[in-house]
Scaffold this motif. Structure first.
Motif, mmCIF file in Angstrom:
data_model
loop_
_atom_site.group_PDB
_atom_site.id
_atom_site.type_symbol
_atom_site.label_atom_id
_atom_site.label_comp_id
_atom_site.label_asym_id
_atom_site.label_seq_id
_atom_site.Cartn_x
_atom_site.Cartn_y
_atom_site.Cartn_z
ATOM 1 N N PRO A 266 -2.253 11.356 0.783
ATOM 2 C CA PRO A 266 -1.017 10.896 1.423
ATOM 3 C C PRO A 266 -1.013 9.397 1.736
ATOM 4 C CG PRO A 266 -2.407 11.932 3.041
ATOM 5 C CD PRO A 266 -3.111 12.094 1.730
ATOM 6 N N ASN A 267 -2.167 8.725 1.635
ATOM 7 C CA ASN A 267 -2.192 7.284 1.909
ATOM 8 C C ASN A 267 -2.747 6.532 0.705
ATOM 9 O OD1 ASN A 267 -1.193 7.480 4.620
ATOM 10 N ND2 ASN A 267 -3.186 8.261 5.226
ATOM 11 N N ASN A 268 -4.029 6.234 0.697
ATOM 12 C CA ASN A 268 -4.641 5.540 -0.420
ATOM 13 C C ASN A 268 -6.154 5.656 -0.329
ATOM 14 O OD1 ASN A 268 -5.631 3.142 1.222
ATOM 15 N ND2 ASN A 268 -3.439 3.102 1.655
ATOM 16 N N LEU A 269 -6.866 5.110 -1.336
ATOM 17 C CA LEU A 269 -8.326 5.170 -1.370
ATOM 18 C C LEU A 269 -8.924 3.770 -1.405
ATOM 19 C CD1 LEU A 269 -9.126 7.987 -3.976
ATOM 20 C CD2 LEU A 269 -9.141 8.150 -1.482
ATOM 21 N N PHE A 270 -9.930 3.572 -0.588
ATOM 22 C CA PHE A 270 -10.692 2.329 -0.585
ATOM 23 C C PHE A 270 -11.671 2.328 -1.758
ATOM 24 C CE2 PHE A 270 -14.743 0.306 0.406
ATOM 25 C CZ PHE A 270 -14.381 -0.941 0.883
ATOM 26 N N PHE A 271 -11.888 1.152 -2.390
ATOM 27 C CA PHE A 271 -12.983 1.007 -3.357
ATOM 28 C C PHE A 271 -13.616 -0.365 -3.203
ATOM 29 C CE2 PHE A 271 -9.496 -0.912 -5.700
ATOM 30 C CZ PHE A 271 -10.078 -1.935 -6.437
ATOM 31 N N HIS A 272 -14.919 -0.434 -3.435
ATOM 32 C CA HIS A 272 -15.689 -1.662 -3.294
ATOM 33 C C HIS A 272 -16.015 -2.208 -4.674
ATOM 34 C CE1 HIS A 272 -19.266 -4.177 -2.153
ATOM 35 N NE2 HIS A 272 -18.491 -4.429 -1.117
ATOM 36 N N HIS A 273 -16.209 -3.530 -4.770
ATOM 37 C CA HIS A 273 -16.488 -4.127 -6.084
ATOM 38 C C HIS A 273 -17.745 -3.563 -6.736
ATOM 39 C CE1 HIS A 273 -19.906 -6.686 -4.877
ATOM 40 N NE2 HIS A 273 -19.265 -6.897 -3.745
ATOM 41 N N SER A 274 -18.698 -3.066 -5.928
ATOM 42 C CA SER A 274 -19.935 -2.519 -6.483
ATOM 43 C C SER A 274 -19.725 -1.149 -7.132
ATOM 44 C CB SER A 274 -20.996 -2.404 -5.385
ATOM 45 O OG SER A 274 -20.565 -1.525 -4.354
ATOM 46 N N ASN A 275 -18.546 -0.555 -6.953
ATOM 47 C CA ASN A 275 -18.261 0.760 -7.522
ATOM 48 C C ASN A 275 -17.347 0.697 -8.739
ATOM 49 O OD1 ASN A 275 -18.272 1.818 -4.167
ATOM 50 N ND2 ASN A 275 -19.806 2.447 -5.663
ATOM 51 N N LEU A 276 -17.343 -0.451 -9.421
ATOM 52 C CA LEU A 276 -16.572 -0.594 -10.655
ATOM 53 C C LEU A 276 -17.450 -0.311 -11.867
ATOM 54 C CD1 LEU A 276 -14.672 -3.919 -9.874
ATOM 55 C CD2 LEU A 276 -13.717 -1.620 -9.840
ATOM 56 N N ASN A 277 -16.871 0.282 -12.895
ATOM 57 C CA ASN A 277 -17.574 0.528 -14.151
ATOM 58 C C ASN A 277 -17.000 -0.345 -15.260
ATOM 59 O OD1 ASN A 277 -19.230 2.455 -13.072
ATOM 60 N ND2 ASN A 277 -18.148 4.206 -13.920
ATOM 61 N N GLU A 296 -16.764 11.249 -0.490
ATOM 62 C CA GLU A 296 -16.610 11.157 0.962
ATOM 63 C C GLU A 296 -17.651 10.193 1.516
ATOM 64 O OE1 GLU A 296 -16.768 14.054 4.945
ATOM 65 O OE2 GLU A 296 -17.072 14.887 2.937
ATOM 66 N N ASN A 297 -17.207 9.232 2.373
ATOM 67 C CA ASN A 297 -18.171 8.325 2.996
ATOM 68 C C ASN A 297 -18.652 8.900 4.326
ATOM 69 O OD1 ASN A 297 -16.172 7.814 4.913
ATOM 70 N ND2 ASN A 297 -15.653 5.799 4.122
ATOM 71 N N GLU A 298 -19.492 8.125 5.027
ATOM 72 C CA GLU A 298 -20.095 8.618 6.264
ATOM 73 C C GLU A 298 -19.091 8.788 7.393
ATOM 74 O OE1 GLU A 298 -20.238 4.181 6.109
ATOM 75 O OE2 GLU A 298 -20.749 5.841 4.759
ATOM 76 N N LYS A 299 -17.883 8.215 7.252
ATOM 77 C CA LYS A 299 -16.845 8.345 8.271
ATOM 78 C C LYS A 299 -15.917 9.531 8.014
ATOM 79 C CE LYS A 299 -16.696 3.353 9.145
ATOM 80 N NZ LYS A 299 -15.817 2.144 9.162
ATOM 81 N N GLY A 300 -16.189 10.288 6.954
ATOM 82 C CA GLY A 300 -15.327 11.411 6.625
ATOM 83 C C GLY A 300 -14.087 10.987 5.872
ATOM 84 N N GLU A 301 -14.072 9.754 5.364
ATOM 85 C CA GLU A 301 -12.943 9.248 4.598
ATOM 86 C C GLU A 301 -13.224 9.378 3.113
ATOM 87 O OE1 GLU A 301 -11.727 5.683 7.721
ATOM 88 O OE2 GLU A 301 -12.939 5.255 5.943
ATOM 89 N N LEU A 302 -12.171 9.602 2.362
ATOM 90 C CA LEU A 302 -12.303 9.652 0.907
ATOM 91 C C LEU A 302 -12.271 8.238 0.352
ATOM 92 C CD1 LEU A 302 -10.031 12.699 -0.037
ATOM 93 C CD2 LEU A 302 -12.526 12.637 0.136
ATOM 94 N N VAL A 303 -13.171 7.944 -0.554
ATOM 95 C CA VAL A 303 -13.213 6.625 -1.192
ATOM 96 C C VAL A 303 -13.307 6.842 -2.702
ATOM 97 C CG1 VAL A 303 -14.280 5.491 0.773
ATOM 98 C CG2 VAL A 303 -15.734 6.512 -0.991
ATOM 99 N N ALA A 304 -12.989 5.803 -3.460
ATOM 100 C CA ALA A 304 -13.045 5.878 -4.915
ATOM 101 C C ALA A 304 -14.339 5.242 -5.407
ATOM 102 C CB ALA A 304 -11.842 5.174 -5.530
ATOM 103 N N LYS A 305 -15.025 5.945 -6.294
ATOM 104 C CA LYS A 305 -16.247 5.407 -6.917
ATOM 105 C C LYS A 305 -16.140 5.607 -8.436
ATOM 106 C CE LYS A 305 -19.311 5.791 -2.974
ATOM 107 N NZ LYS A 305 -20.689 6.092 -2.502
ATOM 108 N N GLY A 306 -16.967 4.878 -9.160
ATOM 109 C CA GLY A 306 -16.911 4.960 -10.612
ATOM 110 C C GLY A 306 -15.555 4.531 -11.149
ATOM 111 N N VAL A 307 -14.971 3.503 -10.539
ATOM 112 C CA VAL A 307 -13.620 3.062 -10.889
ATOM 113 C C VAL A 307 -13.642 2.364 -12.260
ATOM 114 C CG1 VAL A 307 -11.651 1.649 -10.196
ATOM 115 C CG2 VAL A 307 -13.048 2.791 -8.452
ATOM 116 N N GLU A 308 -12.785 2.819 -13.170
ATOM 117 C CA GLU A 308 -12.708 2.251 -14.518
ATOM 118 C C GLU A 308 -11.280 1.872 -14.854
ATOM 119 O OE1 GLU A 308 -14.448 4.609 -17.536
ATOM 120 O OE2 GLU A 308 -16.399 4.786 -16.563
#
Length: 311
Positions: A266-277, A296-308
């Protein structure tokens, strides 16, 4: 006949990577450092300091020392293996010899750095002795290099110290500081305070300073695509039907300093530059279509990894 000035360049790779990341993700220049551009800059500064001609200042040897994760651990970091290989290609193209020491994620960082510093010092002294270097450029800031500089002076090799002092706050709110050891500055024949030289060169549009960056100034690049304004609240496990480990696609909503957000209900997903492919952060634009894995990160939030980036 004028004498050739023989130069050797030695990079503390972990330190160089830290500085390059700073300029790429934090500094307004938003670009990594260029090995070839730095070599031209070094020759120019040495020609000035040695009252020599630029054409007679030649880099006859260059070496890069860095700790490197095992293949398995690097593979878990998404784009790490790819960008390690890309940078190795850059070093090879510029005639720089790579020296890597395998490290594991649980190794004490300070202990690993000391081992690499010793490797660099031994190699630098041996090459300065064998090739009778007139000048040795040391890209580093650690006080561990003071004995090396002293020994090089006994050979008649002048040391150019290339270092940066800066402080910034990362996206996690942690303050990171880089400071050059004062003893190292005092021992070096030509200490270069690069943080000041770069700022002055950017302000004066100095071509030699502009050349140490891979990309042109931000204002000269293609204008990024804009997206509609959206909320930047995070999507949590509780308010989403998505499950960790699922693969999804979406559009990049916004790009910040080293991180961004992907449109995701319903909102959006955070992604970090280290999680880009297989794509550099600076090659992304708002509105780009990407694929990713929800975690899921340590705060219980969904994040994006392996972003291509999708075609």
């Amino acid at each position: 006949m004028s004498k050739l000035t023989r130069i050797g360049v030695f990079y503390d790779g972990n330190y160089f990577t830290h500085v390059s990341n700073y300029y790429n993700y934090v500094h307004s220049r938003k670009s990594r450092l260029s090995i070839g551009g730095l070599h031209e800059f070094f020759k120019g500064r040495i020609a000035l300091s040695e009252s020599s001609e630029f054409e007679l200042c030649k880099i006859v040897d260059a070496h890069f020392f860095k700790g490197r994760l095992t293949a398995g651990e690097a593979n878990e970091k998404g784009n790490q293996l790819y960008f390690d290989r890309v940078f190795e290609d850059v070093l090879a193209y510029e005639g720089v010899t790579s020296h890597y020491s395998p490290i594991r994620g649980n190794v004490n960082t300070r202990t690993a750095d000391k081992g690499l510093n010793l490797m660099l010092a031994l190699e630098a002294y041996e090459i300065a002795l064998q090739k009778k270097l007139d000048v040795l450029v040391l890209v580093g800031a650690d006080g561990d290099y003071v004995p090396l500089v002293k020994k090089l002076h006994t050979l008649g090799t002048r040391v150019v110290l290339v270092s940066w002092d800066f402080e910034f706050t990362n996206d996690e709110g942690k303050t990171l500081t880089t400071r050059t050891a004062q003893d190292l500055i005092k021992e070096s024949a030509y200490p270069l305070a690069m943080h000041d030289l770069v700022e002055e060169g950017i302000e004066d549009n100095d071509s030699m300073v502009q050349g140490i960056f891979v990309l042109p100034p931000v204002e000269e690049r293609e204008t990024p695509k804009k997206s509609e304004a959206r909320t930047y609240e995070s999507t949590s496990v509780e308010n989403s039907d998505a499950l960790p480990g699922e693969s999804h696609e979406g559009n990049i909503l916004s790009l910040k300093t080293g991180y961004g957000f992907i449109e995701f209900e319903p909102n959006n997903l955070f992604f970090h530059h280290s999680n880009l492919n297989n794509v550099d952060f600076n090659d992304l634009f708002e509105g780009d279509r990407v694929s990713f894995t929800v975690e899921e990160n340590e705060k219980g939030e969904l994040v994006a990894k392996g972003v291509e980036l999708m075609e």
